[in-house]
Scaffold this motif. Structure first.
Motif, PDB file in Angstrom:
ATOM      1  N   LYS A  79       0.839  -1.211   0.000  1.00 17.48           N
ATOM      2  CA  LYS A  79       0.000   0.000   0.000  1.00 17.48           C
ATOM      3  C   LYS A  79       0.869   1.255   0.000  1.00 17.48           C
ATOM      4  O   LYS A  79       0.567   2.228  -0.686  1.00 17.48           O
ATOM      5  CB  LYS A  79      -0.951   0.014   1.197  1.00 17.48           C
ATOM      6  CG  LYS A  79      -2.106  -0.942   1.048  1.00 17.48           C
ATOM      7  CD  LYS A  79      -3.075  -0.800   2.202  1.00 17.48           C
ATOM      8  CE  LYS A  79      -4.219  -1.779   2.011  1.00 17.48           C
ATOM      9  NZ  LYS A  79      -5.247  -1.626   3.032  1.00 17.48           N
ATOM     10  N   ALA A  80       1.949   1.229   0.774  1.00 18.47           N
ATOM     11  CA  ALA A  80       2.855   2.381   0.822  1.00 18.47           C
ATOM     12  C   ALA A  80       3.556   2.577  -0.520  1.00 18.47           C
ATOM     13  O   ALA A  80       3.752   3.714  -0.965  1.00 18.47           O
ATOM     14  CB  ALA A  80       3.875   2.203   1.942  1.00 18.47           C
ATOM     15  N   HIS A  83       1.029   4.129  -2.856  1.00 13.41           N
ATOM     16  CA  HIS A  83       0.869   5.538  -2.486  1.00 13.41           C
ATOM     17  C   HIS A  83       2.059   6.370  -2.972  1.00 13.41           C
ATOM     18  O   HIS A  83       1.881   7.481  -3.494  1.00 13.41           O
ATOM     19  CB  HIS A  83       0.703   5.674  -0.974  1.00 13.41           C
ATOM     20  CG  HIS A  83       0.570   7.074  -0.505  1.00 13.41           C
ATOM     21  ND1 HIS A  83      -0.578   7.819  -0.703  1.00 13.41           N
ATOM     22  CD2 HIS A  83       1.448   7.890   0.124  1.00 13.41           C
ATOM     23  CE1 HIS A  83      -0.388   9.023  -0.214  1.00 13.41           C
ATOM     24  NE2 HIS A  83       0.830   9.093   0.300  1.00 13.41           N
ATOM     25  N   LYS A  88      -3.493   3.478  -6.090  1.00 12.49           N
ATOM     26  CA  LYS A  88      -4.276   3.001  -4.952  1.00 12.49           C
ATOM     27  C   LYS A  88      -3.850   1.627  -4.453  1.00 12.49           C
ATOM     28  O   LYS A  88      -3.987   1.329  -3.281  1.00 12.49           O
ATOM     29  CB  LYS A  88      -5.766   2.976  -5.310  1.00 12.49           C
ATOM     30  CG  LYS A  88      -6.307   4.362  -5.491  1.00 12.49           C
ATOM     31  CD  LYS A  88      -7.788   4.361  -5.667  1.00 12.49           C
ATOM     32  CE  LYS A  88      -8.231   5.806  -5.876  1.00 12.49           C
ATOM     33  NZ  LYS A  88      -9.628   5.994  -5.723  1.00 12.49           N
ATOM     34  N   LYS A  89      -3.390   0.758  -5.377  1.00  9.41           N
ATOM     35  CA  LYS A  89      -3.001  -0.572  -4.913  1.00  9.41           C
ATOM     36  C   LYS A  89      -1.855  -1.132  -5.741  1.00  9.41           C
ATOM     37  O   LYS A  89      -1.593  -0.691  -6.860  1.00  9.41           O
ATOM     38  CB  LYS A  89      -4.178  -1.526  -4.899  1.00  9.41           C
ATOM     39  CG  LYS A  89      -4.818  -1.806  -6.223  1.00  9.41           C
ATOM     40  CD  LYS A  89      -6.013  -2.734  -6.029  1.00  9.41           C
ATOM     41  CE  LYS A  89      -6.448  -3.272  -7.381  1.00  9.41           C
ATOM     42  NZ  LYS A  89      -7.414  -4.326  -7.253  1.00  9.41           N
TER      43      LYS A  89
END
Length: 165
Positions: A79-80, A83, A88-89
């Protein structure tokens, strides 16, 4: 730190570093085919703090392959990573696709000298070290260089993308 011609010199990674005039040191070691964690094997055999040894992972981030470089002592936060790249993914890339895209075999994927450039993110913890270690382009060969030089040669950004185990 001077350039060294150690076993493994001449990999696409060392060729690219030499061409760019970037100082690095090659560290060859005897790879154990039974090793399950290539990065931790390098840290152990070379007698290094695992926080200074980084693994190169390939992920699918928003439909584009990206490279994540995180300490071997932890895991990648998908997730990081997403980002950090404005998505988003993310999911880990298929290993066969990662090998084709980078031109390297699993356990020897270097962030440097890949067949095709991909967006690259280096975990921000690398900045705490004068030098770090990444794969030199084959199992049993790591390259030591400054985080700033790694960022420059890979056009990487930095972000908190790793979780410590």
């Amino acid at each position: 730190m001077a350039r060294k011609s150690a076993a493994g010199a001449g990999t696409p990674a060392t060729v690219e570093l030499t061409k760019a005039g970037i100082a690095f040191t090659g560290h060859a070691y005897e790879h154990d085919p039974a090793a399950t964690s290539y990065g931790m094997e390098a840290a152990t055999v070379l007698g290094l703090d695992p926080a200074r040894v980084f693994k190169t992972l390939v992920a699918d981030v928003g439909g584009t392959l990206a490279v994540a470089i995180v300490p071997v002592s932890g895991t990648l936060d998908l997730k990081a990573l997403a980002h950090a790249l404005g998505q988003k993914k993310a999911a880990m890339a298929d290993p066969a696709l990662a090998q084709r895209r980078t031109g390297y075999v699993l356990g020897g994927i270097s962030p440097i000298g890949q067949r095709q450039h991909s967006p690259t993110v280096l975990d921000h913890s690398a900045l705490a070290h004068e030098t770090i270690f990444v794969s030199g382009g084959r199992r049993g060969f790591d390259i030591e260089l400054s985080p700033a030089d790694l960022i420059a040669v890979t056009k990487a950004s930095t972000a908190p993308i790793g979780h410590q185990a």
